[in-house]
Design a protein around this motif. Structure first.
Motif, PDB file in Angstrom:
ATOM      1  N   GLU A 147       0.821  -1.207   0.000  1.00 28.47           N
ATOM      2  CA  GLU A 147       0.000   0.000   0.000  1.00 28.47           C
ATOM      3  C   GLU A 147       0.859   1.263   0.000  1.00 28.47           C
ATOM      4  O   GLU A 147       0.551   2.240  -0.681  1.00 28.47           O
ATOM      5  N   SER A 148       1.966   1.231   0.734  1.00 22.61           N
ATOM      6  CA  SER A 148       2.821   2.419   0.801  1.00 22.61           C
ATOM      7  C   SER A 148       3.470   2.719  -0.550  1.00 22.61           C
ATOM      8  O   SER A 148       3.620   3.884  -0.920  1.00 22.61           O
ATOM      9  N   LYS A 151       0.732   4.224  -2.852  1.00 25.48           N
ATOM     10  CA  LYS A 151       0.494   5.626  -2.498  1.00 25.48           C
ATOM     11  C   LYS A 151       1.619   6.520  -2.999  1.00 25.48           C
ATOM     12  O   LYS A 151       1.376   7.589  -3.546  1.00 25.48           O
ATOM     13  N   ALA A 152       2.854   6.075  -2.822  1.00 22.57           N
ATOM     14  CA  ALA A 152       3.995   6.880  -3.250  1.00 22.57           C
ATOM     15  C   ALA A 152       4.027   7.049  -4.766  1.00 22.57           C
ATOM     16  O   ALA A 152       4.315   8.143  -5.272  1.00 22.57           O
ATOM     17  N   TYR A 154       1.503   6.943  -6.945  1.00 19.97           N
ATOM     18  CA  TYR A 154       0.375   7.643  -7.566  1.00 19.97           C
ATOM     19  C   TYR A 154      -0.032   8.915  -6.832  1.00 19.97           C
ATOM     20  O   TYR A 154      -1.054   9.495  -7.114  1.00 19.97           O
ATOM     21  N   SER A 155       0.815   9.391  -5.912  1.00 22.39           N
ATOM     22  CA  SER A 155       0.557  10.681  -5.274  1.00 22.39           C
ATOM     23  C   SER A 155       1.223  11.778  -6.092  1.00 22.39           C
ATOM     24  O   SER A 155       2.185  11.534  -6.807  1.00 22.39           O
TER      25      SER A 155
END
Length: 156
Positions: A147-148, A151-152, A154-155
């Motif tokens: 998950e991290s 997030k990284a 696609y942020s």
């Protein structure tokens, strides 16, 4: 480990509570692929649920058992992980990037799938060099990366 999992070659989890000594010869209800319960490289069982016993009872409450990416015994990728690696690699090969950029991205693919000291570097490479490919590999990454890392990547 009291039980092992049955997972199809495409990574669909069928069961987390197969008796450790059972042999499964069936297929996935989602995609029709063969189910496996042991690593295809070393034959070690894919870790499943466990029973907790105490005070004369056995608790067989199911827990969220994740689908592993790599074998805990030999470290090789499971077929679903290898498929993801291959698909991302092929996307890179089909891109219009130059060969140095392709090599950079391909070398960073394993670090996208697991949190490693090099994961931040891999995310940086993909957000800069591989940004044109990221939308196309989104679904693959979401299914196999932590998950991290998702997030990284696609942020903004």
């Amino acid at each position: 480990m009291d039980y092992k999992q049955s997972i199809c070659l495409n990574g669909h989890q069928a069961s987390v509570n197969i008796n450790i000594n059972s042999v499964i010869d069936s297929f996935c209800t989602e995609c029709g692929a063969k189910l496996i319960t042991n690593c295809m490289n070393c034959d070690f069982p894919i870790e499943g649920d466990w029973s907790r016993s105490g005070a004369g009872f056995v608790d067989l409450t199911h827990h969220d058992i994740p689908i592993p990416k790599y074998c805990v015994n030999c470290g090789k990728p499971y077929p679903w992980t290898q498929s993801a690696l291959n698909a991302i690699n092929e996307m890179v090969n089909l891109s219009e990037l130059n060969s140095n950029q392709k090599d950079d991205l391909k070398g960073s693919i394993p670090d996208l799938l697991s949190d490693t000291p090099k994961s931040k570097l891999a995310v940086f490479k993909w957000k800069n060099i591989g940004k044109t490919i990221l939308p196309y590999i989104h679904d693959i990454i979401v299914e196999v990366a932590s998950e991290s890392i998702v997030k990284a990547l696609y942020s903004k």
